[in-house]
Design a protein around this motif. Sequence first.
Motif, PDB file in Angstrom:
ATOM      1  N   LEU A  86       0.750  -1.108   0.056  1.00 36.72           N
ATOM      2  CA  LEU A  86      -0.073   0.002   0.163  1.00 36.72           C
ATOM      3  C   LEU A  86       0.862   1.252  -0.230  1.00 36.72           C
ATOM      4  N   VAL A  87       0.464   2.068  -0.735  1.00 37.02           N
ATOM      5  CA  VAL A  87       1.173   3.311  -1.011  1.00 37.02           C
ATOM      6  C   VAL A  87       0.184   4.612  -0.775  1.00 37.02           C
ATOM      7  N   LYS A  88       0.485   5.525  -0.052  1.00 35.77           N
ATOM      8  CA  LYS A  88      -0.354   7.067  -0.145  1.00 35.77           C
ATOM      9  C   LYS A  88       0.627   8.049  -0.979  1.00 35.77           C
ATOM     10  N   ALA A  89       0.028   8.367  -2.164  1.00 35.53           N
ATOM     11  CA  ALA A  89       0.895   9.198  -2.943  1.00 35.53           C
ATOM     12  C   ALA A  89       0.292  10.750  -3.027  1.00 35.53           C
ATOM     13  N   PHE A  90       1.278  11.481  -3.243  1.00 33.99           N
ATOM     14  CA  PHE A  90       0.693  13.055  -3.221  1.00 33.99           C
ATOM     15  C   PHE A  90       2.021  13.725  -3.886  1.00 33.99           C
ATOM     16  N   LEU A  91       1.598  14.187  -5.223  1.00 33.92           N
ATOM     17  CA  LEU A  91       2.654  15.011  -6.059  1.00 33.92           C
ATOM     18  C   LEU A  91       3.785  14.444  -6.294  1.00 33.92           C
ATOM     19  N   ARG A  92       4.489  13.568  -5.735  1.00 30.14           N
ATOM     20  CA  ARG A  92       5.714  13.023  -6.035  1.00 30.14           C
ATOM     21  C   ARG A  92       5.777  11.802  -6.898  1.00 30.14           C
ATOM     22  N   ALA A 142      -6.801   9.708   5.376  1.00 31.64           N
ATOM     23  CA  ALA A 142      -7.834   9.292   4.244  1.00 31.64           C
ATOM     24  C   ALA A 142      -7.460   8.390   3.366  1.00 31.64           C
ATOM     25  N   GLY A 143      -6.174   8.605   2.770  1.00 31.63           N
ATOM     26  CA  GLY A 143      -5.536   8.020   1.866  1.00 31.63           C
ATOM     27  C   GLY A 143      -5.159   6.398   2.443  1.00 31.63           C
ATOM     28  N   ARG A 144      -4.829   6.280   3.681  1.00 21.78           N
ATOM     29  CA  ARG A 144      -4.520   5.205   4.378  1.00 21.78           C
ATOM     30  C   ARG A 144      -5.791   4.299   4.615  1.00 21.78           C
ATOM     31  N   LEU A 157       1.197  -4.507   3.439  1.00 17.86           N
ATOM     32  CA  LEU A 157       2.681  -3.776   3.692  1.00 17.86           C
ATOM     33  C   LEU A 157       2.568  -2.369   3.364  1.00 17.86           C
ATOM     34  N   TRP A 158       2.829  -1.585   4.561  1.00 14.38           N
ATOM     35  CA  TRP A 158       2.767  -0.041   4.296  1.00 14.38           C
ATOM     36  C   TRP A 158       3.973   0.703   4.023  1.00 14.38           C
ATOM     37  N   VAL A 159       4.329   1.340   2.869  1.00 13.92           N
ATOM     38  CA  VAL A 159       5.304   2.168   2.499  1.00 13.92           C
ATOM     39  C   VAL A 159       4.919   3.386   2.096  1.00 13.92           C
ATOM     40  N   ASP A 160       5.943   4.247   2.313  1.00 12.84           N
ATOM     41  CA  ASP A 160       5.912   5.849   1.712  1.00 12.84           C
ATOM     42  C   ASP A 160       5.973   5.959   0.090  1.00 12.84           C
ATOM     43  N   ASP A 161       5.615   6.804  -0.455  1.00 12.50           N
ATOM     44  CA  ASP A 161       5.932   7.054  -1.668  1.00 12.50           C
ATOM     45  C   ASP A 161       7.320   7.317  -2.285  1.00 12.50           C
ATOM     46  N   ASP A 233       4.605  -0.237  21.330  1.00 15.53           N
ATOM     47  CA  ASP A 233       3.055   0.428  21.322  1.00 15.53           C
ATOM     48  C   ASP A 233       3.115   1.049  19.841  1.00 15.53           C
ATOM     49  N   GLY A 234       4.236   1.542  19.310  1.00 13.22           N
ATOM     50  CA  GLY A 234       4.265   2.222  17.813  1.00 13.22           C
ATOM     51  C   GLY A 234       5.618   1.945  17.079  1.00 13.22           C
ATOM     52  N   VAL A 235       5.345   1.926  15.759  1.00 14.11           N
ATOM     53  CA  VAL A 235       6.653   1.784  15.112  1.00 14.11           C
ATOM     54  C   VAL A 235       6.950   2.363  13.919  1.00 14.11           C
ATOM     55  N   VAL A 236       7.963   2.576  13.246  1.00 14.18           N
ATOM     56  CA  VAL A 236       8.141   3.643  11.974  1.00 14.18           C
ATOM     57  C   VAL A 236       7.214   3.063  10.909  1.00 14.18           C
ATOM     58  N   ASN A 237       7.197   4.213   9.799  1.00 12.22           N
ATOM     59  CA  ASN A 237       6.173   4.240   9.027  1.00 12.22           C
ATOM     60  C   ASN A 237       6.393   2.977   7.781  1.00 12.22           C
ATOM     61  N   TYR A 238       6.898   1.969   8.228  1.00 12.16           N
ATOM     62  CA  TYR A 238       7.267   0.738   7.238  1.00 12.16           C
ATOM     63  C   TYR A 238       7.101  -0.439   8.141  1.00 12.16           C
ATOM     64  N   PHE A 239       5.582  -1.101   7.856  1.00 14.60           N
ATOM     65  CA  PHE A 239       5.367  -1.922   8.720  1.00 14.60           C
ATOM     66  C   PHE A 239       4.521  -3.023   7.770  1.00 14.60           C
ATOM     67  N   LEU A 240       4.242  -4.489   8.239  1.00 11.70           N
ATOM     68  CA  LEU A 240       3.298  -5.091   7.891  1.00 11.70           C
ATOM     69  C   LEU A 240       2.064  -5.322   8.857  1.00 11.70           C
ATOM     70  N   GLY A 241       1.046  -5.308   8.384  1.00 11.67           N
ATOM     71  CA  GLY A 241      -0.181  -5.078   9.134  1.00 11.67           C
ATOM     72  C   GLY A 241      -1.182  -6.210   8.914  1.00 11.67           C
ATOM     73  N   ARG A 242      -1.899  -6.819   9.961  1.00 12.54           N
ATOM     74  CA  ARG A 242      -3.035  -7.886   9.689  1.00 12.54           C
ATOM     75  C   ARG A 242      -4.374  -6.912   9.306  1.00 12.54           C
ATOM     76  N   THR A 243      -4.549  -7.254   8.048  1.00 14.66           N
ATOM     77  CA  THR A 243      -5.465  -6.511   7.348  1.00 14.66           C
ATOM     78  C   THR A 243      -7.013  -6.401   8.403  1.00 14.66           C
ATOM     79  N   GLU A 244      -7.580  -7.505   8.961  1.00 16.70           N
ATOM     80  CA  GLU A 244      -8.612  -7.214   9.791  1.00 16.70           C
ATOM     81  C   GLU A 244      -8.594  -6.573  11.070  1.00 16.70           C
TER      82      GLU A 244
END
Length: 321
Positions: A86-92, A142-144, A157-161, A233-244
Motif C-alpha cells: 500500500l502506498v499513499k501518493a501526493f505530488l511525488r 484518508a488515503g490510508r 505492507l505499508w510504504v511511503d511513496d 506500542d508504535g513503530v516506524v512508517n514501514y510495517f506489515l499489518g494484519r488487515t482485519e
Amino acid sequence: MNVQEGEQVEGQNEQHLSISSSSLQQLNDLLSRLTYTSTIYHIKTEDLAYFSFENHEVIFPIEIRRLSVPVLFDPGKDVNSQVTVLVKAFLRYKELNVLINSIRVNYPKIKIIVADDSLNPEKVVGDNIEHYIMPPAQGWFAGRNLAVSQVTTKYFLWVDDDFVFLNETRIESFVNIMEAVPELDVVGGQVERNKFVFQLQYEEGNSEEGGCITRVTRTHAPLPGFNGCFFADGVVNYFLGRTEAVRRVGFDPFLKRVAHTEFFIDGLGDLLVATCEGLRIGHQKHSSTKKYKFYRHPPKRDSQAKMTHHFFKNHLKCIKY
C-alpha cells in the motif's frame, strides 16, 4: 428444569429462583441443570447472578454475547497471495515510479494499491497496480483508509511513496514472523537507519478530567523466538499489518498532514505491535517542491486544531511527545 420427587423449585423463568431438596446429591444435580437466559436483548453486556446457601453467598459474573460470524482471509500460498503493498501518493510521481520499479525487481507479481490525492493526478501504469484517485489534498489518513479498504489479502505492507526497496528488503521476513506469532497485528521494520519505535504511557482520567499520554522512545519485552524483535506500542512508517485488525482500528481522516503516532494511540490496547531489527527499506534522496512543502508542513493553526481534536476524541488533558 425437570423436578423429581423430593425436590422443590420455585420461581422458574423468573428473576428469583429457590431450590430445595432433601438430598445433597439431588440438590447438586439440580444445580448442574440450571441455565441462565437473558430476558433483555443485547449483543454485548454483562449481568450478575447471586447464589446463596445457608450462610454463604457467591456472585457469578455472566457475559452476554451475540455470536458473530468469522471473517476469514485466504491464507495464500506465497507472498504474492498473502500481502498487498500500500502506498499513499501526493505530488511525488517521480519518487513513486522509482519505488514501484524497485518493488518489481523481486516481486513482479505482487499487488500494489496506490491512494492518490494529488492536485493534478497523473496516470500510474503497470501490471497488478490499482490506482485510486481521491479528491485533492484529502490527506494522509484518508488515503490510508482508502488503501486498506481495498485489500483482499491477509496482510498489507505499508510504504511511503519516496521509499525504495533494497536488495535486502524481503517481505517474506515480515510474513514469517506474523505467521509464527498469530497474535501479532503489526510488525515494523526500519527505514535506512531509522528504527523509530515507542511506548505509549497512558494514565487514565475520570469522567470529569481526561487522562495523559506520554510517548517514550523505548520498547517493551523481547518477542520470544526472534532475536532483535521487541514488543512496542508504535513503530516506524514501514510495517506489515494484519488487515482485519488494522481495519477495526482505522485511520482518523481528520488528520490530513502530520499523523502517524495517532494511529497507534487509537490502537492502544487493541493492536499487538512489535518491531524487528534488520527488516530494512531505503529512503530516496530528493528535494521537495514549494508546493509539496506547503502541504507537508501545515500552519500553526492546523497543529492547534489537531491537538484540540485529540484532547476531545481521546478524552485527554495532556499529550507529551
